[in-house]
Design a protein around this motif. Structure first.
Motif, short mmCIF file in Angstrom:
data_model
loop_
_atom_site.label_atom_id
_atom_site.label_comp_id
_atom_site.label_asym_id
_atom_site.label_seq_id
_atom_site.Cartn_x
_atom_site.Cartn_y
_atom_site.Cartn_z
N ARG A 1 -8.59 -21.77 -8.24
CA ARG A 1 -9.98 -21.34 -8.09
C ARG A 1 -10.06 -20.38 -6.89
O ARG A 1 -10.58 -20.71 -5.84
CB ARG A 1 -10.88 -22.55 -7.89
N LEU A 2 -9.52 -19.18 -7.10
CA LEU A 2 -9.42 -18.22 -6.01
C LEU A 2 -10.79 -17.76 -5.52
O LEU A 2 -11.65 -17.38 -6.31
CB LEU A 2 -8.63 -16.99 -6.44
N GLU A 3 -10.94 -17.78 -4.21
CA GLU A 3 -12.11 -17.19 -3.57
C GLU A 3 -11.74 -15.92 -2.82
O GLU A 3 -12.59 -15.07 -2.58
CB GLU A 3 -12.77 -18.20 -2.63
N SER A 4 -10.46 -15.82 -2.44
CA SER A 4 -9.99 -14.65 -1.70
C SER A 4 -8.57 -14.32 -2.14
O SER A 4 -7.73 -15.21 -2.26
CB SER A 4 -10.03 -14.94 -0.19
N LEU A 5 -8.31 -13.04 -2.39
CA LEU A 5 -6.98 -12.60 -2.83
C LEU A 5 -6.58 -11.35 -2.05
O LEU A 5 -7.35 -10.40 -1.95
CB LEU A 5 -6.98 -12.30 -4.33
N THR A 6 -5.35 -11.38 -1.51
CA THR A 6 -4.77 -10.20 -0.87
C THR A 6 -3.48 -9.84 -1.58
O THR A 6 -2.60 -10.69 -1.74
CB THR A 6 -4.48 -10.47 0.62
N LEU A 7 -3.37 -8.59 -2.02
CA LEU A 7 -2.17 -8.10 -2.68
C LEU A 7 -1.51 -7.06 -1.79
O LEU A 7 -2.10 -6.00 -1.51
CB LEU A 7 -2.52 -7.48 -4.04
N ASP A 8 -0.31 -7.37 -1.34
CA ASP A 8 0.46 -6.44 -0.50
C ASP A 8 1.80 -6.25 -1.20
O ASP A 8 2.82 -6.84 -0.84
CB ASP A 8 0.64 -7.04 0.90
N ILE A 9 1.79 -5.41 -2.23
CA ILE A 9 2.88 -5.38 -3.20
C ILE A 9 3.82 -4.20 -2.94
O ILE A 9 3.63 -3.10 -3.45
CB ILE A 9 2.33 -5.34 -4.64
N GLY A 10 4.81 -4.45 -2.11
CA GLY A 10 5.85 -3.46 -1.85
C GLY A 10 5.40 -2.29 -1.01
O GLY A 10 4.27 -2.24 -0.52
N LYS A 11 6.30 -1.35 -0.83
CA LYS A 11 5.98 -0.14 -0.06
C LYS A 11 4.94 0.68 -0.81
O LYS A 11 4.94 0.74 -2.04
CB LYS A 11 7.24 0.70 0.15
N GLN A 12 4.08 1.32 -0.04
CA GLN A 12 3.10 2.18 -0.70
C GLN A 12 3.82 3.35 -1.35
O GLN A 12 4.70 3.97 -0.76
CB GLN A 12 2.08 2.70 0.32
N THR A 13 3.42 3.65 -2.55
CA THR A 13 4.07 4.72 -3.30
C THR A 13 3.65 6.08 -2.75
O THR A 13 2.47 6.34 -2.53
CB THR A 13 3.69 4.65 -4.79
N SER A 14 4.64 6.95 -2.55
CA SER A 14 4.37 8.33 -2.13
C SER A 14 4.82 9.27 -3.25
O SER A 14 5.38 8.84 -4.26
CB SER A 14 5.14 8.64 -0.85
#
Length: 464
Positions: A119-132
């Protein structure tokens, strides 16, 4: 005891709620070891409140240049704990270190199960290096099945209020699926209160030229979430149309707009957008308590900042991170235009000869209670600005190695390199300034600052 006999305390009589509270402060591995000591602590370890907030960290691929990527690698005990307690997750961070390429079927199944049952109330996605552009041109995008697994968390969320996408693999024809999933979830539309996209939260560095949503695509995405009261974006994603839409009366009143100024010289897509005065005024008219929080990522001239942050923008927070640049003209702009709203000023970059501007900043910005300054500063300036707010300072942090004492060389022309001392010897003036020390000046400074702010104080030692 009176007879001198040692008696071991019987902690087993403590109520469960106390043990749960104690376990909250332990790292996961220590918590597991404590839980294995007795049935009482094992029961406390299984309490749902201990699993409300979790960070799932995976090791990704070192690069994305091979067609067949290496699956992300989770620790085995994390897999077991996620399987057992995933249903209790409410505040979840999923972090992939390095490049996100693919994941095995067992992990995909487990994450989908967690997404559908928690029952998510808060989600943070930090998925790998930012694509350039480099990663996009010479690398391969992640496996669509792996991307779809992570998207399940936003597709199935039904009570989520806070969403942060710190990093996401952005590839042509692959980058929109997450944002399409966001827009398709009606429950998310009705509940989401805060959203930050490609935000910098305490990080010292980020990809210089990341692939981001365009300003028009950002407007289209944000339009789907009418109850947002907090929004965080990078400056290339912002335009006047966005601010005008945020000020519409059909939407909830925006409380905070967090902006990362991401400027690159001679890069049109990283120019600072020109925001009209009326756009800021419309947001303030809609909500007089509306505030803007600004983080400067790279060196950005004051004139560029001025094109976006007009005097009407109610800036309450200004932060220059380590690899940006603070100009004296920027400080003048801040205390001249935002004296009535500024509460926080952080400068983590190298800066010099800003003493008079810092004194004026602290004198004119009467709401300022949070100051971090890692640039060069003289002891007398430290004492002066500490007394300007006194006990109202909530944070007063200065870098130990950047505090300068007053010496006999202070009033000598900065362009003068060499000078003869009393013995007729040639000395290097800059070197003498650098080497000069005076423990008495530093001790007096610490005492006066401690007295001014009402608690023991000393400069912060910052690791290089």
């Amino acid at each position: 005891m009176a007879d001198g006999t040692d008696v071991m305390a019987d902690f087993s009589t403590l109520p469960d709620v106390v043990w749960v509270r104690i376990l909250q402060y332990l790292p996961l591995r220590d918590r597991q070891e404590v839980a294995s000591t007795c049935h009482l602590l094992h029961d406390a370890f299984n309490h749902p409140s201990l699993w409300r907030r979790q960070v799932l960290t995976f090791i990704g691929d070192k690069d994305n240049s091979s067609r067949k990527g290496i699956p992300v690698y989770p620790a085995r005990h994390n897999m077991e704990l996620t399987k057992q307690f995933g249903q209790y997750f409410q505040d979840l961070t999923i972090r992939v270190i390095s490049h996100f390429r693919t994941m095995n079927s067992d992990l995909r199944e487990l994450l989908v199960q967690v997404a559908e049952n928690c029952r998510l109330e808060s989600l943070t996605l930090d998925i790998g290096k930012q694509t350039s552009q480099f990663h996009k041109r010479y690398g391969f995008p992640p496996d669509p099945n792996a991307i779809a697994t992570l998207e399940t968390f936003v597709k199935t969320a039904f009570r989520m209020k806070h969403l942060a996408i710190m990093s996401w693999p952005m590839f042509k024809d692959k980058n929109e699926s997450l944002f399409m999933a966001l827009k398709s979830n009606e429950k998310l539309r009705d509940n989401l209160e805060s959203m930050t996209l490609f935000w910098l939260d305490g990080a010292e560095w980020s990809e210089r030229e990341p692939l981001l949503l365009s300003a028009d695509d950002t407007v289209d995405l944000v339009r789907h979430f009418p109850y947002l009261t907090c929004l965080g974006l990078r400056s290339p994603m912002v335009n006047n149309g966005l601010l005008e839409m945020l000020a519409e009366t059909s939407r909830a009143k925006l409380r905070t707009l967090k902006l990362v100024i991401h400027y690159l010289w001679q890069k049109r897509n990283f120019a600072v957008p020109q925001i009209e005065q009326k756009s800021w005024t419309a947001l303030l008219n809609r909500n007089p308590d509306f505030r803007v929080e600004v983080t400067v990522f790279l060196a950005t001239p004051t004139m560029e900042l001025a094109s976006m942050l007009t005097p009407e923008a109610p800036v309450s927070y200004f932060r220059f991170i380590k690899y940006s640049k603070l100009e004296s003209s920027s400080l003048v702009k801040i205390y001249t235009q935002y004296s009535g709203t500024l509460t926080t000023f952080h400068s983590l970059c190298d800066s010099y000869e800003m003493d008079s501007e810092l004194i004026l900043l602290c004198e004119k910005c009467e709401l300022l209670t949070d100051l971090i300054y890692h640039g060069e500063i003289y002891v007398n300036t430290v004492k002066c600005i500490s007394k300007s707010r006194g006990r109202k300072w909530k944070r007063f942090e200065l870098k130990d190695s950047s505090i300068k004492i007053h010496t006999e060389f202070d009033n000598i022309d900065n362009d003068l390199v060499l000078q003869r001392n009393e013995q007729g010897e040639l000395i290097q003036l800059r070197l003498q300034r650098f080497l000069a020390t005076d423990d008495e000046q530093l001790r007096t400074m610490r005492e006066e600052v401690s007295s001014a702010i009402g608690e023991p104080w000393k400069p912060t030692v910052v690791k290089s």
